[in-house]
Design a protein around this motif. Structure first.
Motif, PDB file in Angstrom:
ATOM      1  N   THR A  20       0.662  -1.210   0.080  1.00  0.00           N
ATOM      2  CA  THR A  20       0.094   0.063  -0.013  1.00  0.00           C
ATOM      3  C   THR A  20       0.756   1.360  -0.039  1.00  0.00           C
ATOM      4  O   THR A  20       1.924   1.309   0.484  1.00  0.00           O
ATOM      5  N   LEU A  21       0.512   2.095  -0.823  1.00  0.00           N
ATOM      6  CA  LEU A  21       0.976   3.651  -0.684  1.00  0.00           C
ATOM      7  C   LEU A  21       0.237   4.309   0.200  1.00  0.00           C
ATOM      8  O   LEU A  21      -0.896   4.411   0.052  1.00  0.00           O
ATOM      9  N   TYR A  22       0.837   5.058   1.207  1.00  0.00           N
ATOM     10  CA  TYR A  22       0.295   5.973   2.034  1.00  0.00           C
ATOM     11  C   TYR A  22       0.489   7.418   2.022  1.00  0.00           C
ATOM     12  O   TYR A  22       1.931   7.876   1.826  1.00  0.00           O
ATOM     13  N   ILE A  23      -0.321   8.295   1.657  1.00  0.00           N
ATOM     14  CA  ILE A  23       0.155   9.590   1.359  1.00  0.00           C
ATOM     15  C   ILE A  23      -0.407  10.382   2.593  1.00  0.00           C
ATOM     16  O   ILE A  23      -1.657  10.364   3.030  1.00  0.00           O
ATOM     17  N   ILE A  24       0.337  11.329   3.087  1.00  0.00           N
ATOM     18  CA  ILE A  24      -0.141  12.307   4.303  1.00  0.00           C
ATOM     19  C   ILE A  24      -0.881  13.248   3.733  1.00  0.00           C
ATOM     20  O   ILE A  24      -0.495  14.165   3.038  1.00  0.00           O
ATOM     21  N   LEU A  25      -2.085  13.602   4.391  1.00  0.00           N
ATOM     22  CA  LEU A  25      -2.870  14.567   4.142  1.00  0.00           C
ATOM     23  C   LEU A  25      -2.654  15.599   5.344  1.00  0.00           C
ATOM     24  O   LEU A  25      -2.532  16.831   5.027  1.00  0.00           O
ATOM     25  N   THR A  26      -2.668  15.241   6.663  1.00  0.00           N
ATOM     26  CA  THR A  26      -2.370  16.283   7.639  1.00  0.00           C
ATOM     27  C   THR A  26      -1.845  15.248   8.731  1.00  0.00           C
ATOM     28  O   THR A  26      -1.941  14.102   8.782  1.00  0.00           O
ATOM     29  N   GLY A  27      -0.988  15.976   9.748  1.00  0.00           N
ATOM     30  CA  GLY A  27      -0.482  15.315  10.823  1.00  0.00           C
ATOM     31  C   GLY A  27       1.140  15.180  10.495  1.00  0.00           C
ATOM     32  O   GLY A  27       1.790  15.901   9.489  1.00  0.00           O
ATOM     33  N   ARG A  28       1.745  14.020  11.074  1.00  0.00           N
ATOM     34  CA  ARG A  28       3.344  14.304  10.899  1.00  0.00           C
ATOM     35  C   ARG A  28       3.846  12.685  11.130  1.00  0.00           C
ATOM     36  O   ARG A  28       3.187  11.948  12.160  1.00  0.00           O
ATOM     37  N   ILE A  29       4.493  12.153  10.447  1.00  0.00           N
ATOM     38  CA  ILE A  29       5.046  10.844  10.469  1.00  0.00           C
ATOM     39  C   ILE A  29       6.619  10.898  10.869  1.00  0.00           C
ATOM     40  O   ILE A  29       7.432  11.417  10.225  1.00  0.00           O
ATOM     41  N   ARG A  30       6.870  10.016  11.704  1.00  0.00           N
ATOM     42  CA  ARG A  30       8.288   9.736  12.158  1.00  0.00           C
ATOM     43  C   ARG A  30       8.794   8.307  11.481  1.00  0.00           C
ATOM     44  O   ARG A  30       8.133   7.240  11.650  1.00  0.00           O
TER      45      ARG A  30
END
Length: 224
Positions: free
Chosen positions: A51-61
């Motif tokens: 799966t490809l995950y695209i960030i809309l809002t927030g923050r990923i570490r």
């Protein structure tokens, strides 16, 4: 997030900026919105998600860890960034763990839908991307080893990367590698690498043959 259509959402993502109208609509029909809580794992190192995950809002570490649980932060990702693309391309497990630092909204796109977004000469595009992914995975392993491993572990991993199986399945390094070159690869002095190599040979992890080739024993994987 629910007030916007999928089409409006993907049009805000730089990854999809070059899609045609038809392609954008196809992606909009295929993506699924997901929300992750703070601290929730999105993809896990060593696992597959397709799966490809695209960030809309927030923050990923993005972090990588060793067998003892020690972590190194590789990156912090923000809206517009994406994760999971390397595993999506080469079908290998994720090289790092990604978790939400805060509540994070994402769009998810499966493998088949992702492939349909590629240009018409998709076979060439995939070949290029797989080459890039291999380089990125190697870079991730290098960062992890430099940050988390001692010199023994770094030398062991370097030797394992050079070794290739012969006809009998024995792991061999055919070409002679200088201690200086290994030192440059693992970020240590030549003297330290020489001591480590001698110790590895004395303990039976490696064996140097008369022709200069080196046998790498299976036990070396416990160090690297």
């Amino acid at each position: 997030m629910s007030m916007l259509s999928n089409l409006e959402l993907i049009r805000r993502v730089p990854l999809f900026a070059l899609l045609t109208a038809n392609q954008a609509e196809a992606v909009a029909d295929a993506v699924v919105k997901r929300r992750f809580k703070r601290g929730e794992v999105i993809v896990e190192q060593g696992e597959k998600s397709n799966t490809l995950y695209i960030i809309l809002t927030g923050r990923i570490r993005v972090v990588t860890s060793d067998k003892r649980g020690r972590e190194v932060i590789l990156a912090t990702l923000n809206p517009g960034d994406y994760i999971g693309e390397m595993s999506l391309i080469d079908n290998e497990p994720h090289s790092a763990t990604c978790r939400a630092e805060v509540q994070t909204d994402m769009l998810t796109l499966g493998r088949a839908e992702f492939a349909r977004c590629l240009p018409e000469n998709s076979s060439m595009a995939y070949a290029i991307m797989k080459g890039l992914v291999q380089r990125l995975r190697h870079a991730d392993r290098k960062i992890e080893s430099l940050a988390l491993m001692d010199v023994y572990g770094r030398v062991a991993r370097a030797l394992l990367e050079f070794a290739q199986p012969d006809r009998d399945g024995v792991m061999i390094i055919k070409d002679r590698i200088s201690r200086q070159d290994i030192a440059k690869m693992v970020g240590a002095s030549r003297e330290m690498v020489s001591r480590v190599m001698k110790d590895l040979e004395d303990r039976g992890f490696i064996e140097t043959r008369e022709d200069g080739s080196m046998v790498v024993k299976d036990r070396l994987t416990t160090l690297g």
